[in-house]
Scaffold this active site. Structure first.
Site, PDB file in Angstrom:
ATOM      1  N   CYS A 205     -13.655  12.259  -9.021  1.00 32.26           N
ATOM      2  CA  CYS A 205     -14.368  13.486  -8.685  1.00 32.26           C
ATOM      3  C   CYS A 205     -14.785  13.378  -7.233  1.00 32.26           C
ATOM      4  CB  CYS A 205     -15.623  13.642  -9.530  1.00 32.26           C
ATOM      5  SG  CYS A 205     -15.277  13.744 -11.287  1.00 32.26           S
TER       6      CYS A 205
ATOM      7  N   ARG B 270      -9.475  15.028  -5.023  1.00 31.75           N
ATOM      8  CA  ARG B 270     -10.063  14.010  -5.901  1.00 31.75           C
ATOM      9  C   ARG B 270     -10.227  14.492  -7.345  1.00 31.75           C
ATOM     10  NH1 ARG B 270     -12.649   9.846  -3.015  1.00 31.75           N
ATOM     11  NH2 ARG B 270     -13.934   9.435  -4.819  1.00 31.75           N
TER      12      ARG B 270
ATOM     13  N   TRP C  76     -12.618  15.857 -11.980  1.00 37.84           N
ATOM     14  CA  TRP C  76     -11.474  15.422 -12.791  1.00 37.84           C
ATOM     15  C   TRP C  76     -12.075  14.948 -14.100  1.00 37.84           C
ATOM     16  CZ3 TRP C  76      -9.562  10.654 -14.782  1.00 37.84           C
ATOM     17  CH2 TRP C  76      -8.219  10.692 -15.224  1.00 37.84           C
TER      18      TRP C  76
ATOM     19  N   ASN D  45     -19.942  11.190  -9.661  1.00 38.81           N
ATOM     20  CA  ASN D  45     -18.574  10.679  -9.679  1.00 38.81           C
ATOM     21  C   ASN D  45     -18.619   9.301 -10.323  1.00 38.81           C
ATOM     22  OD1 ASN D  45     -15.908   9.918  -9.152  1.00 38.81           O
ATOM     23  ND2 ASN D  45     -16.432   9.142  -7.123  1.00 38.81           N
ATOM     24  N   GLY D  46     -17.876   9.126 -11.393  1.00 36.34           N
ATOM     25  CA  GLY D  46     -17.860   7.820 -12.052  1.00 36.34           C
ATOM     26  C   GLY D  46     -17.938   7.981 -13.547  1.00 36.34           C
TER      27      GLY D  46
ATOM     28  N   GLU E 117       9.716   4.223  -8.741  1.00 32.57           N
ATOM     29  CA  GLU E 117       8.917   5.111  -7.905  1.00 32.57           C
ATOM     30  C   GLU E 117       9.537   6.515  -7.842  1.00 32.57           C
ATOM     31  OE1 GLU E 117       6.083   5.139  -6.953  1.00 32.57           O
ATOM     32  OE2 GLU E 117       5.962   6.532  -5.287  1.00 32.57           O
TER      33      GLU E 117
ATOM     34  N   LYS F 110       7.580   9.820  -9.087  1.00 31.49           N
ATOM     35  CA  LYS F 110       7.349  10.953  -8.191  1.00 31.49           C
ATOM     36  C   LYS F 110       7.854  12.245  -8.810  1.00 31.49           C
ATOM     37  CE  LYS F 110       5.300   9.597  -6.121  1.00 31.49           C
ATOM     38  NZ  LYS F 110       4.290   8.709  -5.590  1.00 31.49           N
TER      39      LYS F 110
ATOM     40  N   GLU G 111       5.721  13.317 -11.846  1.00 36.01           N
ATOM     41  CA  GLU G 111       4.354  13.659 -11.461  1.00 36.01           C
ATOM     42  C   GLU G 111       4.241  15.046 -10.832  1.00 36.01           C
ATOM     43  OE1 GLU G 111       1.205  11.183  -8.822  1.00 36.01           O
ATOM     44  OE2 GLU G 111       3.275  10.956  -8.251  1.00 36.01           O
TER      45      GLU G 111
ATOM     46  N   HIS H 264      20.470  -0.790 -23.368  1.00 35.28           N
ATOM     47  CA  HIS H 264      19.796  -1.451 -24.501  1.00 35.28           C
ATOM     48  C   HIS H 264      18.871  -0.503 -25.258  1.00 35.28           C
ATOM     49  CE1 HIS H 264      21.444  -5.351 -23.559  1.00 35.28           C
ATOM     50  NE2 HIS H 264      21.168  -5.120 -22.286  1.00 35.28           N
TER      51      HIS H 264
ATOM     52  N   LYS I 121      -6.458  12.255  -7.164  1.00 37.69           N
ATOM     53  CA  LYS I 121      -5.933  11.302  -6.195  1.00 37.69           C
ATOM     54  C   LYS I 121      -6.339   9.860  -6.487  1.00 37.69           C
ATOM     55  CE  LYS I 121      -3.816  10.199  -2.365  1.00 37.69           C
ATOM     56  NZ  LYS I 121      -2.363  10.055  -2.504  1.00 37.69           N
TER      57      LYS I 121
END
Ligand code: F6R
Length: 595
Positions: free
Chosen positions: A2, A27, A72, A96-97, A466, A470, A473, A489, A590
Site C-alpha cells: 500500500c 504500490r 493493495w 501499510n503492512g 522471466e 512477464k 503478469e 515429462h 509493485k
C-alpha cells in the site's frame, strides 16, 4: 503493498495528497482515500478502485493537514468500507503492512463497545488510539503501538492536533521538510517536488509533524534525533515523457540502467567490500542467492554461472521457501538477497534469517534506503532508477549486471576487469535489441494463443521463466516457463494447435538439444517460435518458427540482459493488443510487504 502519505502546513492538503497518491498508486490500486483536518475536525473521502475515483471528492476537502492511502488488499476485499483512511472517534489512520494480532485485538475492542466498519486488520489501530486517548496524543500513540504485532507504517490524524503522526515498524516511511510544510510518504518519489530534505525513519520510530517541526521518539517515548538530508536526485518523480506506458518507457531505459549500475558498483567500491568480507571469513564456502518473482529469476541466472566460475556450491532459492528452511545458511555462507524494492517481506525476512545463522548478507537492490539495506552487511547497488510499472523490466537487467560483477569480484581481479569490459558493450547490444525488435507479429501470436510456454536450457532457462512471468503478469495469457528438457515429462500433454512454445537460445552448445524439444512440439501439432542470439540457433529452427527474433550475442552470465528484451517487449505489446493496462495488472502491486 500500500502507499501512504501525510502532509501538514500546506495550502490545501487534499490537493497535495491526491497528487502524491497518483505517484504512489503503483504500490496498490484497488482503493484509495484521503482524510483532512478542517477546523480541527476530520473529513474524508474513500472509494474502491483507482485513485481517480476519489478526485471529485478530494476536490471538495479543505484543510492544511491530512493523510492519504492507496491500497493493495490483504484483509477484506476491495470495497469502499475497506478502503483507508479508517476514521473513528478523534482519529483517522492509514496503514501499510499487516497487523498479525488483529483478530485478538478486534475481539477485545468489540467487547469494549468499539464498533468496526470494515473487515481490515488496519481498523484495530484507530480503535486502539481512541481506547488509549484521554487528551495526550503521544501517550495514546505509544500505548496503541505497543499492542501491535506484525509490520506497520502508519500516518495518523487526531482531531485538535494540527499535523500528523508517522509510525514506522518494518514497513517504509520517509519524512520530509519543504519550506514550512512537513510530509511523510512510503517512498521518496512521492516526496520529490514537495520536500527539499528527507529522513528515512528507522524501525521503532514515531514522528510528530506539526507547526513546521518534526519531533521524533522511539516506541518507549524516548527522544530520537532527526537527521535530514537533501532529497536524492535519483528520487525525482518520474513522468511518462511521451511514452504511452511506463512499461515501454522503462524497457527503453535498460541501457542506462545497466550503465548506471556498473558505474555505482565501481564508485561504491563494492569490489573491495566483497573481497574484504570473503577474506575475513577465510573465503566463502557456499553462496545462496535469494529473491522473489523476477528478482528470483535474476538470482537463478547468476547461480548458473557462479557455480561454474567459483567452484563452490551456489544455489538460488525463492525467499518465501528459504525463510522456513532449517540450517540453510551458516558463517561460511554468502547470502545474496536480490530485491528491486528492498521491501519485499519474504526477501527481507530471508536475509534476517540468513544473518541470524551467521551468514554474510549482501543486498542487491534498487532502493538504497530500503529495509533490506538495513539488514545487509554489504550493499550492491542496482541503479535502474525509479521503476513505476508494476512489472519489473529495467531492474531485472540492472540486477543481472550487479550480480555478474559480484560473482566475478569474488573470483578475482582479472575476472572482474574482464566483466567490466564486457558490460561496457552491453548497452549498445540492448539498444539494438530494443530498436530492431519486430514484436508485433509475435505479440499477435501470443494474444491469440490459449497458452504460451517458454523453454530454455542452462542460462536460457531463467530467461524463459522471466519471459513467461512477464507475459502472464501483464497480458493474463496463461503459460509456463520450463527447462527445455522437462517439457516432455508431463507438460507436453497441454500442447496442441492453440498453444505456442517460445524457445530461448543464446548458448550454441545447447542449441541442438533445445531444437529437439521443439521437434517434439511440432510432432504433436504444436506451434513454435524462437528468440536467439546471433549465430546460436539452427537454420531449420529459424525457418520453421512462427516468429524468430535475433538479438546480439553476449557472454553467458550477462546474456539474459539482452535476451530478455524481446520477451519483455512481446509481453508489453500482447497486453496492449488485449486491452490490458500493462503498468497496473490486476491483483498486483509493485512491492509485496506482507508474507
Ligand atoms: C514481476 C515482479 C515481481 C517482483 C517480486 C519481487 O514483474 O515485479 O515478481 O519481482 O515481487 O519484488 P522485489 O524485487 O521488489 O523484491
Amino acid at each position: 503493498m500500500c502507499g501512504i502519505i501525510g502532509c501538514t502546513g500546506v495550502k490545501c492538503a487534499s490537493k497535495i495528497l491526491y497528487k502524491g497518491l497518483e505517484d504512489l498508486e503503483y504500490r496498490g490500486y484497488d482503493s484509495a482515500g484521503i482524510a483532512v483536518l478542517d477546523g480541527g475536525k476530520i473529513f474524508s473521502v474513500k472509494r474502491r478502485g483507482r485513485v481517480s475515483e476519489i478526485k471529485s471528492g478530494a476536490e471538495k476537502l479543505r484543510g492544511t493537514s491530512g493523510i492519504g492511502h492507496t491500497r493493495w488488499a490483504t484483509h477484506g476485499r476491495p470495497s469502499d468500507e475497506n478502503a483507508h483512511p479508517h476514521t473513528a472517534g478523534a482519529f483517522s489512520v492509514v496503514h501499510n503492512g499487516i497487523i498479525e494480532n488483529y483478530a485478538v485485538l478486534r475481539e477485545e475492542l468489540v467487547s469494549e463497545g468499539h464498533v468496526f466498519s470494515s473487515q481490515t486488520d488496519s481498523e484495530v489501530v484507530v480503535h486502539l488510539l481512541n481506547k488509549y486517548y484521554s487528551g495526550d496524543l503521544k501517550a495514546a500513540v505509544l500505548s496503541a503501538v505497543e499492542r501491535l504485532k506484525g509490520a506497520f507504517a502508519l500516518c495518523i490524524l487526531c482531531e485538535g492536533y494540527e499535523g500528523f503522526v508517522a509510525v514506522k515498524y518494518r514497513n517504509p516511511i520517509i519524512v520530509g521538510v519543504g519550506g514550512d510544510a512537513l510530509y511523510a510518504a512510503s517512498d521518496m518519489p512521492a516526496l520529490a517536488g514537495l520536500a527539499e530534505s528527507v529522513a528515512v525513519l528507522k524501525d521503532g520510530q514515531i514522528a510528530f509533524a506539526s507547526e513546521g517541526k518534526i519531533t521524533l521518539c522511539d516506541f518507549n517515548g524516548g527522544a530520537a534525533g532527526l537527521s535530514l538530508s537533501p532529497i536524492p536526485a535519483a528520487a525525482r518523480s518520474t513522468r511518462l515523457g511521451g511514452f504511452p506506458h511506463y512499461m515501454i518507457k522503462e524497457i527503453n531505459e535498460i541501457p542506462a540502467a545497466v550503465k548506471n549500475t556498473v558505474h555505482a558498483f565501481t564508485e561504491e567500491k563494492c569490489y573491495a567490500a566483497l573481497t574484504r568480507a570473503a577474506k575475513k571469513r577465510g573465503g566463502f564456502k557456499d553462496i545462496i542467492l535469494c529473491g522473489c518473482g523476477t528478482a528470483y529469476h535474476s538470482a537463478l541466472a547468476a547461480a548458473y554461472t557462479a557455480e561454474e566460475l567459483l567452484g563452490i556450491p551456489v544455489r538460488a532459492e525463492t525467499a518465501g521457501e528459504f525463510r522456513y528452511k532449517k540450517s540453510a545458511a551458516n558463517s561460511g555462507t554468502l547470502f545474496v538477497a536480490v530485491s528491486q524494492s528492498g521491501e519485499t517481506a519474504d526477501t527481507v525476512e530471508a536475509a534476517r534469517a540468513a544473518k541470524g545463522a551467521g551468514a554474510c548478507v549482501a543486498a542487491v537492490t534498487n532502493v538504497p534506503y530500503s529495509a533490506l539495506t538495513g539488514v545487509a552487511d554489504i550493499v550492491v547497488p542496482v541503479r535502474a532508477g525509479t521503476e513505476v510499472c508494476v512489472a519489473a523490466t529495467k531492474s531485472y537487467c540492472g540486477q543481472i549486471a550487479a550480480l555478474a560483477l559480484t560473482v566475478t569480484a569474488l573470483k578475482g581481479r582479472q575476472a572482474y576487469i574482464k566483466m567490466l569490459a564486457e558490460l561496457k558493450d552491453i548497452g549498445a547490444k540492448c539498444s539494438a535489441a530494443i530498436s530492431d525488435c519486430m514484436v508485433e507479429a509475435a505479440a499477435r501470436a501470443c494474444a491469440s494463443s490459449s497458452g504460451v510456454y517458454f523453454i530454455g536450457r542452462g542460462i536460457d532457462y531463467p530467461v524463459a521463466l522471466e519471459g513467461s512471468l512477464k507475459l502472464k503478469e501483464v497480458s493474463y495469457v496463461p503459460g509456463e516457463g520450463y527447462p527445455a528438457g522437462e517439457l516432455k515429462h508431463g507438460t507436453i500433454a497441454l500442447i496442441d494447435g492453440g498453444t505456442l512454445t517460445v524457445a530461448v537460445i543464446t548458448d550454441k552448445t545447447l542449441a541442438e538439444k533445445t531444437a529437439s524439444a521443439i521437434e517434439q512440439i511440432y510432432s504433436r501439432g504444436g506451434r513454435a517460435a524462437v528468440v536467439y542470439a546471433s549465430g546460436c540457433a539452427p537454420e531449420n529452427l529459424i525457418e520453421r518458427a512462427e516468429f524468430a527474433i535475433e538479438v546480439p550475442a553476449s557472454s553467458d552470465s550477462i546474456s539474459p540482459i539482452v535476451s530478455v528484451i524481446p520477451l519483455q517487449l512481446i509481453a508489453y505489446r500482447t497486453a496492449v493488443i488485449l486491452g490490458r493496462d500493462p503498468d497496473k495488472p490486476r491483483n498486483l502491486a509493485k512491492s509485496v510487504t506482507v508474507e
